[in-house]
Design a protein around this motif. Structure first.
Motif, PDB file in Angstrom:
ATOM      1  N   ALA A  33     -20.530  31.740   7.919  1.00 53.92           N
ATOM      2  CA  ALA A  33     -19.649  31.050   6.185  1.00 53.92           C
ATOM      3  C   ALA A  33     -20.707  32.738   5.518  1.00 53.92           C
ATOM      4  O   ALA A  33     -22.144  32.762   5.247  1.00 53.92           O
ATOM      5  CB  ALA A  33     -20.409  30.640   6.112  1.00 53.92           C
ATOM      6  N   ASP A  79     -21.249  33.491   1.407  1.00 53.52           N
ATOM      7  CA  ASP A  79     -21.109  33.024   0.039  1.00 53.52           C
ATOM      8  C   ASP A  79     -20.528  33.746  -0.899  1.00 53.52           C
ATOM      9  O   ASP A  79     -20.382  34.888  -0.471  1.00 53.52           O
ATOM     10  CB  ASP A  79     -22.382  32.976  -0.371  1.00 53.52           C
ATOM     11  N   LEU A 134     -22.374  24.657   2.102  1.00 49.31           N
ATOM     12  CA  LEU A 134     -22.838  25.823   3.411  1.00 49.31           C
ATOM     13  C   LEU A 134     -23.847  25.361   3.875  1.00 49.31           C
ATOM     14  O   LEU A 134     -24.039  25.446   4.972  1.00 49.31           O
ATOM     15  CB  LEU A 134     -22.631  26.983   2.668  1.00 49.31           C
ATOM     16  N   VAL A 158     -20.844  24.096  -3.564  1.00 46.20           N
ATOM     17  CA  VAL A 158     -20.162  24.927  -3.069  1.00 46.20           C
ATOM     18  C   VAL A 158     -21.697  25.212  -1.884  1.00 46.20           C
ATOM     19  O   VAL A 158     -21.193  26.069  -0.940  1.00 46.20           O
ATOM     20  CB  VAL A 158     -19.589  25.904  -3.186  1.00 46.20           C
ATOM     21  N   VAL A 209     -15.774  32.039   7.590  1.00 46.45           N
ATOM     22  CA  VAL A 209     -15.376  31.260   6.238  1.00 46.45           C
ATOM     23  C   VAL A 209     -15.786  32.330   5.030  1.00 46.45           C
ATOM     24  O   VAL A 209     -16.735  31.574   4.604  1.00 46.45           O
ATOM     25  CB  VAL A 209     -16.252  29.803   7.163  1.00 46.45           C
ATOM     26  N   LEU A 218     -14.407  22.540   2.987  1.00 53.54           N
ATOM     27  CA  LEU A 218     -15.747  22.865   3.592  1.00 53.54           C
ATOM     28  C   LEU A 218     -15.984  21.843   4.511  1.00 53.54           C
ATOM     29  O   LEU A 218     -16.945  22.577   5.915  1.00 53.54           O
ATOM     30  CB  LEU A 218     -16.669  22.932   2.643  1.00 53.54           C
ATOM     31  N   ARG A 219     -16.485  21.115   4.285  1.00 54.22           N
ATOM     32  CA  ARG A 219     -16.819  19.580   5.250  1.00 54.22           C
ATOM     33  C   ARG A 219     -15.866  19.462   6.450  1.00 54.22           C
ATOM     34  O   ARG A 219     -16.603  19.125   7.313  1.00 54.22           O
ATOM     35  CB  ARG A 219     -16.057  18.100   4.134  1.00 54.22           C
ATOM     36  N   THR A 233     -12.199  22.745  -2.106  1.00 53.40           N
ATOM     37  CA  THR A 233     -12.551  24.405  -1.391  1.00 53.40           C
ATOM     38  C   THR A 233     -14.418  23.367  -1.132  1.00 53.40           C
ATOM     39  O   THR A 233     -13.995  23.454   0.244  1.00 53.40           O
ATOM     40  CB  THR A 233     -13.930  24.494  -2.756  1.00 53.40           C
ATOM     41  N   GLU A 234     -14.262  21.739  -1.637  1.00 55.56           N
ATOM     42  CA  GLU A 234     -15.670  21.539  -1.310  1.00 55.56           C
ATOM     43  C   GLU A 234     -15.677  20.886   0.191  1.00 55.56           C
ATOM     44  O   GLU A 234     -15.436  20.310   1.440  1.00 55.56           O
ATOM     45  CB  GLU A 234     -16.636  20.418  -2.510  1.00 55.56           C
ATOM     46  N   LEU A 238     -11.243  29.131   1.952  1.00 56.01           N
ATOM     47  CA  LEU A 238     -11.768  27.842   1.315  1.00 56.01           C
ATOM     48  C   LEU A 238     -10.515  27.524   0.159  1.00 56.01           C
ATOM     49  O   LEU A 238     -10.903  28.822  -1.038  1.00 56.01           O
ATOM     50  CB  LEU A 238     -12.423  27.862   1.360  1.00 56.01           C
TER      51      LEU A 238
END
Length: 256
Positions: A101, A103, A199, A195, A123, A164-165, A160-161, A144
């Motif tokens: 991932a 950022d 991560l 966010v 990701v 991500l989960r 987005t959140e 995302l």
């Protein structure tokens, strides 16, 4: 606190709560009410909020997240040598076949040119990362989705959140606005904090990428303690004044 950081905090509070008073903002940001009033006038003139008696409220119908004080391109052009050294060290932590991932930070994005020939799944909520790796033949990109923050080329918000989960990654690489001497990792953008925390939650290993100027750097929002990270990648050794962690805290500091 920089004026830009204070403005970002005000806009975030107004959008989160709908309406906020001058007194509440003064207490939250530890500045005088006169300073808050001047800030509100400037932000209202820029269309970021609506000035009302005693405070401010959201601009009707607006869902746009707060802008960064400096656009992505401006930040990316600063301290290029430090970013290159950190990016090279961070890229060396990745094995072919990994799910990683990346950022939204500019130091993290500096890793992209070093990854184009690798075989990876990436990701990200960073459109800068997507553009940099879109043509890499061995890289699969999971974007995302979410609400666009145009001047920082990132996606944020509940979508987005939620996305991500649903994923798990081998390694996550995060940026920061600053790190206090006690190891508190900070950020200046309210919509990015959740966010970043997400991560950390979905990664088996997490690395913080921060050059020496980020100690202490800036920021007024706590993301997480450094103890949440597997390692810190930086460009030069840090003094005890810059970073002093408890003896029982296990953090690997990785240098070029």
């Amino acid at each position: 606190m920089l004026v830009e950081e204070r403005h970002a905090g005000i806009v975030a509070a107004v959008r989160r709560r709908g309406t906020v008073s001058v007194g509440e903002l003064s207490s939250m940001l530890s500045v005088s009410e006169a300073t808050i009033r001047r800030d509100l006038e400037q932000l209202a003139a820029g269309g970021l909020l609506r000035r009302v008696r005693g405070g401010a409220c959201t601009v009707r119908g607006s869902v746009r997240p707060e802008p960064d004080a400096r656009p992505f391109e401006h930040v990316a052009a600063s301290a290029p040598e430090s970013k290159r050294l950190i990016a090279e060290r961070a890229a060396a932590l990745i094995a072919d076949g990994d799910v990683i991932a990346l950022d939204i930070g500019t130091t993290v994005a500096a890793m992209c040119p070093l990854l184009t020939s690798r075989s990876l799944t990436v990701v990200t909520a960073s459109l800068a990362v997507v553009r940099a790796l879109a043509d890499a033949p061995g890289i699969d990109i999971l974007v995302l989705g979410g609400l666009l923050r145009p001047n920082y080329q990132s996606l944020v918000g509940t979508l987005t959140e939620s996305a991500l989960r649903q994923v798990r990654v081998d390694s996550a690489f995060l940026g920061t606005s600053g790190v206090r001497a006690d190891g508190t990792v900070l950020d200046s953008t309210p919509s990015e904090v959740s966010v970043k925390r997400g991560l950390l939650d979905v990664s088996a290993r997490a690395y913080l990428l921060a050059d020496h100027d980020k100690f202490p750097g800036s920021g007024f929002l706590e993301v997480a303690p450094l103890s949440r990270f597997t390692g810190l990648v930086t460009d030069r050794p840090l003094t005890a004044d810059q970073l002093s962690l408890p003896d029982d805290e296990d953090l690997e500091v990785l240098l070029p």
